[in-house]
Design an enzyme around this catalytic site. Structure first.
Site, PDB file in Angstrom:
ATOM      1  N   GLU A 177      46.974  44.523  42.637  1.00 14.58           N
ATOM      2  CA  GLU A 177      48.304  45.027  42.949  1.00 14.58           C
ATOM      3  C   GLU A 177      49.277  43.889  43.234  1.00 14.58           C
ATOM      4  O   GLU A 177      50.465  43.977  42.900  1.00 14.58           O
ATOM      5  CB  GLU A 177      48.246  45.970  44.146  1.00 14.58           C
ATOM      6  CG  GLU A 177      47.506  47.268  43.895  1.00 14.58           C
ATOM      7  CD  GLU A 177      46.013  47.176  44.139  1.00 14.58           C
ATOM      8  OE1 GLU A 177      45.330  48.209  44.130  1.00 14.58           O
ATOM      9  OE2 GLU A 177      45.507  46.044  44.329  1.00 14.58           O
ATOM     10  N   LEU A 181      39.238  30.754  42.091  1.00 14.95           N
ATOM     11  CA  LEU A 181      40.280  31.773  42.130  1.00 14.95           C
ATOM     12  C   LEU A 181      41.469  31.323  41.290  1.00 14.95           C
ATOM     13  O   LEU A 181      41.734  30.131  41.156  1.00 14.95           O
ATOM     14  CB  LEU A 181      40.730  32.021  43.570  1.00 14.95           C
ATOM     15  CG  LEU A 181      39.682  32.592  44.535  1.00 14.95           C
ATOM     16  CD1 LEU A 181      40.280  32.715  45.932  1.00 14.95           C
ATOM     17  CD2 LEU A 181      39.189  33.942  44.062  1.00 14.95           C
ATOM     18  N   GLU A 193      41.991  31.545  38.071  1.00 18.07           N
ATOM     19  CA  GLU A 193      41.713  30.954  36.771  1.00 18.07           C
ATOM     20  C   GLU A 193      41.213  31.975  35.743  1.00 18.07           C
ATOM     21  O   GLU A 193      40.551  31.615  34.766  1.00 18.07           O
ATOM     22  CB  GLU A 193      40.678  29.833  36.897  1.00 18.07           C
ATOM     23  CG  GLU A 193      41.190  28.589  37.592  1.00 18.07           C
ATOM     24  CD  GLU A 193      40.288  27.379  37.373  1.00 18.07           C
ATOM     25  OE1 GLU A 193      40.812  26.317  37.009  1.00 18.07           O
ATOM     26  OE2 GLU A 193      39.058  27.514  37.561  1.00 18.07           O
TER      27      GLU A 193
END
Length: 425
Positions: A64, A312, A314
């Site tokens: 989100e 994180l 990537e």
């Protein structure tokens, strides 16, 4: 029981379980320290200064928040001086959200849904309007927004058939909350129909914001370079969930030709939740497979049976390296993960039977030739091996993925324009 009594009972329960929430946050914080930061905000205690009038956007988790980031970019293009208050519910969401806040913006935890906490939230920040991303409709939060005169919308809204059934079972709580929203902008016609059944006033069907994401060009360039250095085609298990990695390892042990034989590919596992990186590494080691972790790579990946994507931010890099991706969360009854980023990176997807969280996107991707449906993970792994071993077929699927992603863009601009109109009400 009247609706007011039901809401009062719900509120009393929400207050009563607060000590358990604190304990849960401390436990989570031992693995993800982000949960221990600013814990008072979870209960409406905000110390940071706040300027009234910011646009409040709530993005509970990582997915989100990425969608919110796309919306924020378009809002800043249309109204450069806009100030944003960005709230979250998870540590990964809040970490991702740091990318999107600027001087004059604010970032915080959304409080637990008690009347007192949400009232303190609105009294402290005094937002001009609010946007909830995708699914986050809470009874006391919506009621407090109404009492504070804050118009509240649900953007990029989705509601699965399974979630609708649960919503209808609690209709005395959920229906007033959905009905009190100033606007709902749905992802699909099917979502719009289900949201209307839940009591919402749907003002538009705009599509999915995530189609408007632009993959990081630098990550894709690095992926292309490293892919050229890799002798075997890469098959990625994207956003894998608990239970799925163990099954993949079991299948690899039963089919050694997919690891070292004539049909060998380079397997890459990227777990959905970072707190599970070490757990998955242990599973791979216990199975007797060699492993190389992304965090240990320097100039290029090391040779190993399995690569572990333990970083994180990537995902575009991982999708760019891969000739095909297995869709995490779709091989257990978890509803599947989002396949849009894979499509935008030109990576075809093999998905299991459980994609109820993204039903229409999965169906459209399959119809476009960008995704393939299978009944089990073992079947999916076999399908992935066949696809990456057939260069023309793989290229057709990769081209179909790019075309599918491009054909579904446009939701971000429509949503940004609608949000600015909401703020001018």
């Amino acid at each position: 029981m009247t609706r007011s009594l039901v809401l009062s009972a719900y509120s009393a329960l929400a207050v009563a379980v607060q000590p358990f929430l604190r304990s849960k946050l401390r436990r989570r914080g031992r693995v993800e320290p982000g949960y221990l930061q600013h814990m008072g905000e979870r209960f409406g205690a905000y110390e940071q200064p706040a300027q009234a009038g910011a646009l409040w956007i709530h993005a509970v988790s990582l997915g989100e928040t990425r969608a919110a980031g796309i919306l924020i970019e378009h809002l800043r293009t249309l109204q450069p001086g806009i100030r944003i208050l960005l709230t979250h519910g998870t540590a990964t969401g809040r970490a991702e959200g740091e990318r999107w806040v600027r001087a004059g913006d604010a970032q915080a935890w959304l409080p637990w849904d008690t009347p007192q906490a949400v009232r303190r939230f609105f009294n402290h920040f005094k937002p001009s309007a609010g946007v909830l991303m995708e699914t986050e409709v809470w009874p006391n939060l919506v009621a407090a927004a109404r009492d504070a005169g804050v118009a509240l919308a649900l953007a990029n809204a989705r509601l699965s058939a399974k979630s609708l059934a649960g919503t209808l079972r609690l209709s005395s709580l959920s229906r007033p909350a959905y009905a009190a929203l100033a606007a709902v902008w749905a992802q699909t016609d099917a979502d719009a129909k289900r949201l209307a059944q839940a009591g919402a006033t749907v003002k538009g069907v705009f599509g999915n914001l995530k189609f408007d994401a632009t993959p990081d060009a630098a990550l894709l360039e690095r992926a292309s370079w490293w892919r050229a250095l890799t002798p075997r085609p890469v098959v990625m298990f994207a956003s894998s969930r608990e239970g799925e990695e163990a099954e993949l390892i079991r299948v690899l042990q039963a089919h050694p030709q997919w690891v070292k034989g004539a049909q060998a590919v380079q397997w890459l596992i990227v777990p959905r939740h970072p707190q599970r990186f070490d757990e998955v590494a242990s599973l791979i080691g216990q199975a007797g497979l060699t492993m190389s972790r992304r965090s240990a790579w320097a100039s290029q990946p090391a040779v190993a049976d399995v690569w572990l994507g333990d970083s994180l931010g990537e995902m575009a890099f991982y999708f760019g390296m891969s000739r095909c991706a297995l869709l995490g969360g779709s091989f257990e009854k978890l509803g599947g993960q989002n396949l849009i980023e894979a499509a935008a990176c030109g990576c075809p997807v093999v998905m299991g039977p459980h994609t109820f969280n993204f039903t229409e996107a999965a169906q459209l991707s399959q119809q476009a030739g960008a995704a393939f449906r299978v009944a089990s993970l073992q079947e999916g792994m076999g399908e992935a091996v066949r696809l990456v071993s057939d260069a023309p077929a793989q290229q057709r699927s990769a081209s179909a993925a790019l075309a599918f992603a491009a054909a579904n863009q446009g939701a971000a601009l429509k949503t940004a324009q609608a949000v600015l109109a909401l703020m001018r009400r």
